[in-house]
Design a protein around this motif. Structure first.
Motif, PDB file in Angstrom:
ATOM      1  N   LEU A 128       3.932   8.118 -10.300  1.00  0.00           N
ATOM      2  CA  LEU A 128       3.884   9.098  -8.601  1.00  0.00           C
ATOM      3  C   LEU A 128       4.821   9.888  -9.158  1.00  0.00           C
ATOM      4  CD1 LEU A 128       5.261   6.285  -5.911  1.00  0.00           C
ATOM      5  CD2 LEU A 128       2.548   7.495  -5.584  1.00  0.00           C
ATOM      6  N   TYR A 129       4.350  11.198  -9.507  1.00  0.00           N
ATOM      7  CA  TYR A 129       4.764  12.633  -9.500  1.00  0.00           C
ATOM      8  C   TYR A 129       4.320  13.523  -9.213  1.00  0.00           C
ATOM      9  CZ  TYR A 129       0.392  12.161 -11.391  1.00  0.00           C
ATOM     10  OH  TYR A 129      -1.212  11.907 -11.677  1.00  0.00           O
ATOM     11  N   TYR A 149       7.374  14.567  -1.333  1.00  0.00           N
ATOM     12  CA  TYR A 149       7.709  14.293  -0.563  1.00  0.00           C
ATOM     13  C   TYR A 149       6.650  13.081  -0.964  1.00  0.00           C
ATOM     14  CZ  TYR A 149      11.029  16.869   1.801  1.00  0.00           C
ATOM     15  OH  TYR A 149      11.676  17.721   2.090  1.00  0.00           O
ATOM     16  N   LEU A 150       6.342  11.439  -0.826  1.00  0.00           N
ATOM     17  CA  LEU A 150       5.918  10.181  -0.737  1.00  0.00           C
ATOM     18  C   LEU A 150       4.437  10.694   0.665  1.00  0.00           C
ATOM     19  CD1 LEU A 150       8.133   7.352  -1.486  1.00  0.00           C
ATOM     20  CD2 LEU A 150       6.398   8.435  -2.696  1.00  0.00           C
ATOM     21  N   ASP A 151       3.647   9.922   0.663  1.00  0.00           N
ATOM     22  CA  ASP A 151       2.290  10.521   1.351  1.00  0.00           C
ATOM     23  C   ASP A 151       2.369   8.896   1.788  1.00  0.00           C
ATOM     24  OD1 ASP A 151       0.322  11.014   2.750  1.00  0.00           O
ATOM     25  OD2 ASP A 151      -0.385  12.873   1.272  1.00  0.00           O
ATOM     26  N   ASN A 186      -3.642   7.092  -4.257  1.00  0.00           N
ATOM     27  CA  ASN A 186      -2.814   5.488  -4.587  1.00  0.00           C
ATOM     28  C   ASN A 186      -2.725   5.156  -2.763  1.00  0.00           C
ATOM     29  OD1 ASN A 186      -1.430   6.428  -6.668  1.00  0.00           O
ATOM     30  ND2 ASN A 186      -0.607   7.613  -5.997  1.00  0.00           N
ATOM     31  N   GLY A 187      -3.339   5.614  -1.435  1.00  0.00           N
ATOM     32  CA  GLY A 187      -3.251   5.229  -0.610  1.00  0.00           C
ATOM     33  C   GLY A 187      -1.967   5.411   0.332  1.00  0.00           C
ATOM     34  N   ASN A 188      -1.596   4.100   1.062  1.00  0.00           N
ATOM     35  CA  ASN A 188      -0.327   4.356   1.408  1.00  0.00           C
ATOM     36  C   ASN A 188       1.248   4.519   0.495  1.00  0.00           C
ATOM     37  OD1 ASN A 188       2.273   4.757   3.454  1.00  0.00           O
ATOM     38  ND2 ASN A 188       1.653   2.812   4.473  1.00  0.00           N
ATOM     39  N   GLU A 189       1.887   5.085  -0.097  1.00  0.00           N
ATOM     40  CA  GLU A 189       2.924   5.939  -1.071  1.00  0.00           C
ATOM     41  C   GLU A 189       4.812   5.595  -0.646  1.00  0.00           C
ATOM     42  OE1 GLU A 189       1.182   9.012  -3.827  1.00  0.00           O
ATOM     43  OE2 GLU A 189       2.420   9.539  -2.615  1.00  0.00           O
ATOM     44  N   LEU A 190       4.368   5.327   1.020  1.00  0.00           N
ATOM     45  CA  LEU A 190       5.468   5.105   1.212  1.00  0.00           C
ATOM     46  C   LEU A 190       5.391   3.309   1.948  1.00  0.00           C
ATOM     47  CD1 LEU A 190       5.412   7.508   4.577  1.00  0.00           C
ATOM     48  CD2 LEU A 190       7.100   7.457   2.599  1.00  0.00           C
ATOM     49  N   HIS A 191       3.714   2.724   1.131  1.00  0.00           N
ATOM     50  CA  HIS A 191       4.694   0.732   1.122  1.00  0.00           C
ATOM     51  C   HIS A 191       4.015   0.723  -0.267  1.00  0.00           C
ATOM     52  CE1 HIS A 191       2.698  -2.937   3.008  1.00  0.00           C
ATOM     53  NE2 HIS A 191       4.005  -3.702   2.143  1.00  0.00           N
ATOM     54  N   PHE A 192       5.478  -0.080  -0.476  1.00  0.00           N
ATOM     55  CA  PHE A 192       5.637  -0.351  -2.214  1.00  0.00           C
ATOM     56  C   PHE A 192       5.787  -1.937  -2.020  1.00  0.00           C
ATOM     57  CE2 PHE A 192       7.688   3.147  -2.419  1.00  0.00           C
ATOM     58  CZ  PHE A 192       7.646   4.240  -3.674  1.00  0.00           C
TER      59      PHE A 192
END
Length: 510
Positions: free
Chosen positions: A153-154, A177-179, A185-191
């Motif tokens: 992520l960058y 901003y995480l998307d 990457n799909g949902n970048e707010l779900h790690f």
């Protein structure tokens, strides 16, 4: 004079001739010796360059030798590169006619940049060999590297050469901003724990959004990188108790240098930063390692940061730095920071129970816990410290006084230490008459204090702050503040021990 000159010239000729003889070489006979049979280049992320590793090559014979060729078995297709000591130019794949004097040695420096596609699909190892000479004189040294796949992520890089930035206050920092609908990457707010994450720059949780971290997630930050939760953004770190030494259910934030030599190097990345207005932040079973500031909390919106079963190690400045923050902490362990393991500044509201704060940083001005209701140079200079309560805690370290209270009379300063082990020697009597440190007579602010007794941590330098039944913290807690399970999920006995760990016999070590 003429005869003297002739003799002098003849002497030089003889000398030069003897020097040339010293460098006459014979062919290598396959008798080289090596500092190691296999060079293990520690784990690297896919397509990220490794550190440089070295191999030493010895000529133990009485002859100066010529090594016809040093090359990789995979030749020009190898993902390794090397530099041969004494050779001009940059790293390469093939080197010819290398001279190695008698009883001498040379260094070979080795690096790699390989992708997960280059590795063996069953064990993710990328291998090759360095070949010395050929035919009957062939000798080899194995090369082994573990390649780890990751989600990268960058920030975006634009056509004009600039990089995406984030507005933070009146400034901008390199970040993005995480998307939740990213095309790659799909949902970048779900790690998740499927792959580790590598973050460049500051990744930000947008306003109105929540970043969720599943148990077992690993996040690695490049230099000058971190994670930011902005105004009305939230973070939910959902680690759980682990049952093995791999900490399989712990969530780990650390730098992106995977080599063992970097495992305890402070200041490799920035911070987990909860900015002004961030809300409903919950953190459970998180380990933060080697940051500049492990956890930075600035003026959160009035909802307390729920901080449980969290460990923060080797921060170059602060383990936790809170400014007008609000924290409810249980089973928190912080060890080693350049300034303070825990700093609660500029007022706020804090309650820590069954927590361990230690600081052995090599700096006479470091402390384990710093509490203040002001910051100089701002307006207003002080803010109310409505609560700073420590229950069943350990506050210790290598410095004489590991707790520091700074108060401005212009704002409220409420603090209380209940059944805590404190390191405060007051060796030069500077604090004897200070009303903030009357441990024995001030029942309003202190109760059940154990002063300057050694908690006998297991291995402080390895961040193992466990205790056994010989500790001064053993069975000294108050059941009124009991957290039933310790940081490892072990049931506490009664009366409870101080700190984050239930006592347990230390394993035998050689």
């Amino acid at each position: 004079m003429r005869s003297i000159a002739i003799v002098f010239i003849l002497g030089i000729i003889v000398l030069l001739g003897s020097c040339r003889a010293d460098f006459e070489t014979v062919a290598s006979t396959g008798d080289l010796k090596f500092s190691k049979d296999t060079v293990y280049l520690d784990t690297v992320f896919t397509n990220i360059g490794s550190s440089t590793y070295q191999l030493k090559v010895y000529n133990n014979s009485k002859n100066d030798i010529n090594i016809p060729i040093i090359q990789f078995e995979k030749g020009l297709n190898s993902k390794y590169r090397m530099t041969v000591d004494g050779q001009q130019g940059t790293a390469g794949k093939i080197f010819k006619d290398i001279t190695l004097l008698a009883k001498d040695s040379l260094y070979i420096f080795i690096e790699t940049t390989a992708s997960i596609a280059d590795a063996n699909p069953t064990d993710f190892l990328y291998t090759d060999k360095i070949q010395f000479d050929s035919g009957a004189n062939l000798q080899t040294v194995e090369l082994v590297t573990l390649i780890q796949d990751a989600v990268f992520l960058y920030p975006k890089r634009f056509a004009d050469g600039t990089t995406e930035t984030l507005p933070i206050g009146n400034e901008k920092i390199e970040g993005f901003y995480l998307d939740e609908n990213d095309a790659i990457n799909g949902n970048e707010l779900h790690f998740t724990k499927t792959k580790p994450y590598v973050i460049y720059g500051y990744a930000a949780v947008p306003s109105g959004k929540t970043a969720v971290f599943d148990a077992g997630t690993r996040v690695h930050f490049h230099a000058n990188s971190g994670l930011i939760v902005v105004n009305q953004g939230s973070i939910q770190i959902n680690g759980t108790t682990s049952t093995t030494k791999t900490l399989e259910n712990e969530i780990v934030f650390e730098g992106d240098r995977l080599e063992p030599g970097f495992s305890d190097v402070a200041g490799q990345w920035g911070a987990l930063w909860l900015t002004n207005g961030s809300t409903n932040n919950r953190i459970n079973h998180l380990t933060i390692k080697n940051a500049t500031i492990g956890l930075l909390i600035q003026n959160n919106d009035g909802t307390a940061v729920q901080l449980k079963n969290t460990q923060i190690y080797n921060s170059s400045n602060y383990g936790i730095l809170a400014q007008t923050g609000k924290i409810v902490g249980e089973n928190v362990v912080i060890n080693n920071a350049g300034i303070a393991s825990l700093a609660c500044l500029y007022g706020g509201e804090y309650r820590f129970t069954h927590s361990t704060f230690n600081n052995n940083w090599n700096n006479s001005k470091q402390v384990a816990v710093l509490v203040s209701n002001f910051i100089t140079g701002v307006v207003p200079e002080s803010k109310d410290l409505t609560q700073a309560t420590f229950n069943n805690c350990i506050i210790y370290g290598s410095y004489a006084n590991e707790m520091l209270l700074n108060k401005k009379a212009t704002s409220v300063f409420n603090y209380q230490f209940n059944h805590c082990l404190l390191k405060f020697n007051n060796s030069n009597n500077s604090f004897t008459s200070d009303p903030l440190y009357q441990f024995e007579t001030d029942a309003t602010h202190y109760s059940g204090i154990i002063l300057n007794k050694d908690p006998k941590f297991f291995k402080v330098n390895q961040n193992q702050l466990n205790i056994d039944n010989t500790s001064a913290a053993f069975a000294k807690g108050n059941t009124s503040y009991l957290i039933p399970l310790d940081i490892l999920g072990t049931s506490r006995t009664l009366p409870p021990d101080l700190g984050a760990y239930q006592n347990k016999a230390f394993p035998k070590t050689n």
